[in-house]
Design an enzyme around this catalytic site. Structure first.
Site, short mmCIF file in Angstrom:
data_model
loop_
_atom_site.label_atom_id
_atom_site.label_comp_id
_atom_site.label_asym_id
_atom_site.label_seq_id
_atom_site.Cartn_x
_atom_site.Cartn_y
_atom_site.Cartn_z
N CYS A 1 -29.23 -18.16 -4.96
CA CYS A 1 -30.37 -18.52 -4.11
C CYS A 1 -30.20 -19.94 -3.62
O CYS A 1 -30.14 -20.19 -2.43
CB CYS A 1 -31.65 -18.35 -4.90
SG CYS A 1 -31.94 -16.61 -5.23
N ARG B 1 -31.50 -20.18 0.19
CA ARG B 1 -31.77 -19.10 1.15
C ARG B 1 -33.04 -18.34 0.83
O ARG B 1 -33.65 -17.72 1.71
CB ARG B 1 -30.58 -18.11 1.20
CG ARG B 1 -30.41 -17.35 -0.08
CD ARG B 1 -29.42 -16.21 -0.04
NE ARG B 1 -29.31 -15.64 -1.36
CZ ARG B 1 -30.14 -14.74 -1.88
NH1 ARG B 1 -31.11 -14.24 -1.16
NH2 ARG B 1 -29.99 -14.31 -3.11
N SER B 2 -33.44 -18.34 -0.46
CA SER B 2 -34.54 -17.49 -0.91
C SER B 2 -35.22 -18.21 -2.07
O SER B 2 -34.54 -18.69 -2.98
CB SER B 2 -33.93 -16.15 -1.36
OG SER B 2 -34.87 -15.31 -1.96
N HIS C 1 -41.35 -17.69 -0.61
CA HIS C 1 -42.30 -16.57 -0.79
C HIS C 1 -43.07 -16.62 -2.11
O HIS C 1 -42.64 -17.26 -3.07
CB HIS C 1 -41.54 -15.23 -0.68
CG HIS C 1 -40.32 -15.16 -1.51
ND1 HIS C 1 -39.06 -15.42 -1.03
CD2 HIS C 1 -40.14 -14.85 -2.83
CE1 HIS C 1 -38.17 -15.27 -1.98
NE2 HIS C 1 -38.79 -14.92 -3.09
N ILE C 2 -44.17 -15.92 -2.08
CA ILE C 2 -44.98 -15.68 -3.29
C ILE C 2 -45.07 -14.16 -3.43
O ILE C 2 -45.47 -13.47 -2.49
CB ILE C 2 -46.40 -16.29 -3.14
CG1 ILE C 2 -46.31 -17.81 -2.95
CG2 ILE C 2 -47.28 -15.94 -4.33
CD1 ILE C 2 -47.66 -18.49 -2.67
N TYR C 3 -44.66 -13.62 -4.58
CA TYR C 3 -44.75 -12.16 -4.79
C TYR C 3 -46.21 -11.75 -4.88
O TYR C 3 -47.06 -12.54 -5.34
CB TYR C 3 -44.01 -11.76 -6.08
CG TYR C 3 -42.50 -11.80 -5.93
CD1 TYR C 3 -41.79 -10.70 -5.47
CD2 TYR C 3 -41.78 -12.95 -6.24
CE1 TYR C 3 -40.40 -10.73 -5.33
CE2 TYR C 3 -40.39 -13.00 -6.11
CZ TYR C 3 -39.72 -11.88 -5.65
OH TYR C 3 -38.35 -11.92 -5.50
N SER D 1 -40.09 -11.06 -11.16
CA SER D 1 -39.57 -9.82 -10.55
C SER D 1 -38.05 -9.76 -10.69
O SER D 1 -37.37 -10.67 -10.26
CB SER D 1 -39.90 -9.79 -9.05
OG SER D 1 -41.29 -9.80 -8.90
#
Ligand SMILES: Nc1nc(=O)c2c([nH]1)NC[C@@H]1CN(c3ccc(C(=O)N[C@@H](CCC(=O)O)C(=O)O)cc3)CN21
Ligand SMILES: O=c1ccn([C@H]2C[C@H](O)[C@@H](COP(=O)(O)O)O2)c(=O)[nH]1
Length: 283
Positions: free
Chosen positions: A160, A180-181, A221-223, A282
């Site tokens: 990541c 990237r993530s 992001h937020i899951y 996750s």
């Protein structure tokens, strides 16, 4: 700390819901975040609006520096962060390259220290950077990258935070890290500590002064199962002032980092924080 909370608030206010096939979950997502950390003035970017397990984050970084490929080695250093991806990820468990329990495959530090050449042999990207920076040399390519598309199938996860570029201006060292993530509630809590500590350590072992560290994130992001805790717990809390990171001054070489350093060589002074929040992870 404020920039972290601003990013969280920005995702909550302006994020788009994106389906993620790998995890089977939706993520509230924004593109592009630019964070910076003042290593020169020891403004340690640790989260104060919940308890941060900062030793675990630094242990992960030391594991990457050592080129570890086993979750067991990471556990021995003091972090369980690779247990799930190495042992609970169905596609990796079915992968013929997996060497057994705890194997992570050719990810992160393996690429950083033992990138395979097509002509045979390996490249130690980190040793080259340490050698150059120790001599005051910045060839404008002091880059360590874990991103090797030719070997993605040989590892449990694509990296990541995949590339780190070091730069010298005189005897002041800078770092720019690319991600990237980014799992903002869980991963970023660790990644910002790692960017900061990587620059502080590299300055210390190459005889340079630390300057700023720049952290460039693409997909933040937020899951969906983390959102409620972020919105209704973490974002309602007021941050405390930044504490300081103290690193054992006896750490002088890359060899020191590879051999005797433990988490006892790091101390966070004056860490005030709110109570812990347990965010879902996750795989
Ligand atoms: N979905 C996902 N998010 C991540 O942040 C992430 C991955 N996967 N896979 C690879 C690594 C592993 N990382 C992890 C894994 C677990 C925690 C975690 O559980 N943190 C808890 C407790 C940590 C502890 O007790 O040491 C936390 O509250 O921060 C954090 C980062 C970061 N990376
Ligand atoms: O250092 C890290 C490692 C991982 N993450 C997060 C970012 C994503 O939520 C997952 C990886 O999933 P991909 O499908 O490979 O993007 O792990 C992180 O934030 N920081």
């Amino acid at each position: 700390m404020r920039q972290y909370l601003d990013l969280c608030q920005n995702i909550v206010d302006n994020g788009h819901w994106i389906e993620n096939e790998r995890t089977g979950k939706r993520c509230l997502t924004v593109i592009n975040a630019d964070l910076q950390y003042d290593v020169k003035n020891n403004q340690f970017p640790i989260i104060t609006t919940r308890k941060s397990y900062w030793k675990s984050a630094i242990a992960e970084l030391i594991g990457y520096i050592r080129g570890y490929d086993s979750a067991a080695d990471f556990r021995a250093l003091g972090t369980k962060t690779w247990d799930m991806n190495s042992n609970d990820n169905q596609s990796w468990l079915a992968n013929p390259h997996r060497k057994g329990e705890d194997d992570m495959g050719r990810v992160y530090g393996v690429q950083g220290r033992r990138w395979q050449k097509t002509s045979g042999g390996t490249i130690d990207q980190l040793a080259k950077i340490v050698d150059n920076l120790s001599k005051g040399v910045d060839d404008r390519g002091e880059i360590i990258t874990f991103y090797n598309p030719g070997e993605f199938d040989m590892g449990c996860l694509r990296p990541c935070m995949h590339t780190h570029t070091f730069s010298l201006l005189g005897d002041t060292l800078y770092l720019t890290s690319y991600q990237r993530s980014c799992d903002v509630p869980l991963g970023l809590n660790f990644n910002q500590i790692q960017v900061y500590t990587f620059l502080a350590l590299m300055a210390q072992i190459t005889g340079n002064k630390p300057g700023m560290a720049y952290h460039k994130i693409i997909n933040a992001h937020i899951y969906e199962d983390q959102l409620d805790l972020m919105k209704n717990e973490q974002l309602t809390r007021e941050p405390f002032p930044s504490p300081q990171l103290k690193i054992n001054p006896k750490i002088k070489t890359l060899k020191d980092l590879e051999t005797w350093v433990t988490m006892d060589d790091f101390e966070v002074v004056g860490y005030q924080h709110h109570e812990a929040i347990k965010y879902p992870f996750s795989v």
